[in-house]
Design a protein around this motif. Sequence first.
Motif, PDB file in Angstrom:
ATOM      1  N   ILE A   1       0.837  -1.207   0.000  1.00  0.00           N
ATOM      2  CA  ILE A   1       0.000   0.000   0.000  1.00  0.00           C
ATOM      3  C   ILE A   1       0.868   1.253   0.000  1.00  0.00           C
ATOM      4  O   ILE A   1       0.538   2.239  -0.660  1.00  0.00           O
ATOM      5  N   CYS A   2       1.994   1.219   0.687  1.00  0.00           N
ATOM      6  CA  CYS A   2       2.874   2.394   0.734  1.00  0.00           C
ATOM      7  C   CYS A   2       3.341   2.800  -0.659  1.00  0.00           C
ATOM      8  O   CYS A   2       3.408   3.990  -0.971  1.00  0.00           O
ATOM      9  N   THR A   3       3.650   1.834  -1.506  1.00  0.00           N
ATOM     10  CA  THR A   3       4.102   2.154  -2.857  1.00  0.00           C
ATOM     11  C   THR A   3       2.974   2.722  -3.701  1.00  0.00           C
ATOM     12  O   THR A   3       3.215   3.548  -4.576  1.00  0.00           O
ATOM     13  N   LEU A   4       1.757   2.285  -3.445  1.00  0.00           N
ATOM     14  CA  LEU A   4       0.605   2.777  -4.205  1.00  0.00           C
ATOM     15  C   LEU A   4       0.179   4.171  -3.775  1.00  0.00           C
ATOM     16  O   LEU A   4      -0.251   4.978  -4.599  1.00  0.00           O
TER      17      LEU A   4
ATOM     18  N   ALA B   1       2.890   6.306   6.023  1.00  0.00           N
ATOM     19  CA  ALA B   1       2.757   5.918   7.434  1.00  0.00           C
ATOM     20  C   ALA B   1       1.294   5.901   7.862  1.00  0.00           C
ATOM     21  O   ALA B   1       0.866   5.018   8.616  1.00  0.00           O
ATOM     22  N   GLU B   2       0.529   6.852   7.392  1.00  0.00           N
ATOM     23  CA  GLU B   2      -0.887   6.951   7.761  1.00  0.00           C
ATOM     24  C   GLU B   2      -1.690   5.770   7.232  1.00  0.00           C
ATOM     25  O   GLU B   2      -2.588   5.266   7.902  1.00  0.00           O
ATOM     26  N   GLU B   3      -1.363   5.305   6.039  1.00  0.00           N
ATOM     27  CA  GLU B   3      -2.147   4.245   5.395  1.00  0.00           C
ATOM     28  C   GLU B   3      -1.616   2.838   5.639  1.00  0.00           C
ATOM     29  O   GLU B   3      -2.274   1.870   5.280  1.00  0.00           O
ATOM     30  N   CYS B   4      -0.452   2.702   6.243  1.00  0.00           N
ATOM     31  CA  CYS B   4       0.125   1.376   6.481  1.00  0.00           C
ATOM     32  C   CYS B   4      -0.733   0.595   7.482  1.00  0.00           C
ATOM     33  O   CYS B   4      -0.827   0.983   8.650  1.00  0.00           O
ATOM     34  N   PRO B   5      -1.337  -0.532   7.052  1.00  0.00           N
ATOM     35  CA  PRO B   5      -2.207  -1.279   7.963  1.00  0.00           C
ATOM     36  C   PRO B   5      -1.447  -1.979   9.095  1.00  0.00           C
ATOM     37  O   PRO B   5      -2.014  -2.241  10.148  1.00  0.00           O
TER      38      PRO B   5
ATOM     39  N   LYS C   1       8.987  -7.817   1.412  1.00  0.00           N
ATOM     40  CA  LYS C   1       8.739  -7.102   2.663  1.00  0.00           C
ATOM     41  C   LYS C   1       9.856  -6.121   3.027  1.00  0.00           C
ATOM     42  O   LYS C   1      10.043  -5.786   4.186  1.00  0.00           O
ATOM     43  N   LYS C   2      10.617  -5.663   2.052  1.00  0.00           N
ATOM     44  CA  LYS C   2      11.663  -4.680   2.320  1.00  0.00           C
ATOM     45  C   LYS C   2      11.481  -3.498   1.371  1.00  0.00           C
ATOM     46  O   LYS C   2      11.934  -3.524   0.229  1.00  0.00           O
ATOM     47  N   TYR C   3      10.794  -2.499   1.874  1.00  0.00           N
ATOM     48  CA  TYR C   3      10.507  -1.293   1.120  1.00  0.00           C
ATOM     49  C   TYR C   3      11.448  -0.188   1.592  1.00  0.00           C
ATOM     50  O   TYR C   3      11.654  -0.010   2.790  1.00  0.00           O
TER      51      TYR C   3
ATOM     52  N   CYS D   1       2.052   6.573  -2.205  1.00  0.00           N
ATOM     53  CA  CYS D   1       3.087   7.614  -2.269  1.00  0.00           C
ATOM     54  C   CYS D   1       2.858   8.499  -3.495  1.00  0.00           C
ATOM     55  O   CYS D   1       2.907   8.015  -4.626  1.00  0.00           O
ATOM     56  N   PRO D   2       2.605   9.805  -3.290  1.00  0.00           N
ATOM     57  CA  PRO D   2       2.320  10.688  -4.418  1.00  0.00           C
ATOM     58  C   PRO D   2       3.513  10.910  -5.340  1.00  0.00           C
ATOM     59  O   PRO D   2       3.338  11.277  -6.497  1.00  0.00           O
ATOM     60  N   GLU D   3       4.712  10.657  -4.862  1.00  0.00           N
ATOM     61  CA  GLU D   3       5.908  10.848  -5.690  1.00  0.00           C
ATOM     62  C   GLU D   3       6.450   9.532  -6.237  1.00  0.00           C
ATOM     63  O   GLU D   3       7.387   9.535  -7.012  1.00  0.00           O
ATOM     64  N   GLY D   4       5.890   8.403  -5.805  1.00  0.00           N
ATOM     65  CA  GLY D   4       6.355   7.109  -6.294  1.00  0.00           C
ATOM     66  C   GLY D   4       7.806   6.838  -5.939  1.00  0.00           C
ATOM     67  O   GLY D   4       8.545   6.262  -6.727  1.00  0.00           O
ATOM     68  N   CYS D   5       8.208   7.247  -4.750  1.00  0.00           N
ATOM     69  CA  CYS D   5       9.627   7.133  -4.389  1.00  0.00           C
ATOM     70  C   CYS D   5       9.905   6.015  -3.386  1.00  0.00           C
ATOM     71  O   CYS D   5      10.939   6.029  -2.739  1.00  0.00           O
ATOM     72  N   ILE D   6       8.997   5.049  -3.274  1.00  0.00           N
ATOM     73  CA  ILE D   6       9.238   3.902  -2.396  1.00  0.00           C
ATOM     74  C   ILE D   6       9.535   2.700  -3.285  1.00  0.00           C
ATOM     75  O   ILE D   6       8.731   2.325  -4.132  1.00  0.00           O
ATOM     76  N   GLU D   7      10.711   2.115  -3.101  1.00  0.00           N
ATOM     77  CA  GLU D   7      11.142   0.985  -3.913  1.00  0.00           C
ATOM     78  C   GLU D   7      11.048  -0.317  -3.127  1.00  0.00           C
ATOM     79  O   GLU D   7      11.215  -0.320  -1.911  1.00  0.00           O
ATOM     80  N   VAL D   8      10.808  -1.408  -3.841  1.00  0.00           N
ATOM     81  CA  VAL D   8      10.799  -2.733  -3.240  1.00  0.00           C
ATOM     82  C   VAL D   8      12.164  -3.348  -3.513  1.00  0.00           C
ATOM     83  O   VAL D   8      12.514  -3.605  -4.658  1.00  0.00           O
ATOM     84  N   LYS D   9      12.956  -3.537  -2.463  1.00  0.00           N
ATOM     85  CA  LYS D   9      14.289  -4.111  -2.619  1.00  0.00           C
ATOM     86  C   LYS D   9      14.244  -5.635  -2.614  1.00  0.00           C
ATOM     87  O   LYS D   9      14.960  -6.282  -3.350  1.00  0.00           O
ATOM     88  N   GLU D  10      13.409  -6.189  -1.763  1.00  0.00           N
ATOM     89  CA  GLU D  10      13.174  -7.630  -1.686  1.00  0.00           C
ATOM     90  C   GLU D  10      11.851  -7.812  -0.962  1.00  0.00           C
ATOM     91  O   GLU D  10      11.241  -6.832  -0.537  1.00  0.00           O
TER      92      GLU D  10
END
Length: 86
Positions: free
Chosen positions: A39-42, A71-75, A55-57, A44-53
Motif C-alpha cells: 500500500i505504501c508504494t501505491l 505511514a498513515e495508510e500502512c495497515p 517485505k523490504k521497502y 506515495c504521491p511521488e512514487g519514491c518507495i522501492e521494493v528491494k526484496e
Amino acid sequence: MPLNIGCTARPGKGRDNKTGSWRVFYPIFHHDKCTGCGICTLICPEGCIEVKEEKKYIPDLDYCKGCGLCAEECPGEAITMEKEEK
C-alpha cells in the motif's frame, strides 16, 4: 522555457527535481512489522518507495517530501515518521 498562457511555469512532478531537502519529517520503515501489502508504494504521491526484496521497502529520500501518507495508510503500522535533523 516558454510560458503557457495563464501559467507562470509548466507543471511538473517531484521526480523532475530532488525535493527531499525541504521536508520536515521522513519515513522510517520497520521491516519486522511489514506485511508486504505494498500500500505504501501505491499511496506515495511521488512514487519514491522501492521494493528491494520481499517485505523490504525503501524510500528514496532524495525525492520523499515527508507527507506521511505512507505511514498513515500502512495497515501494519510498519512506518513511522521521524523529525528531520538538519
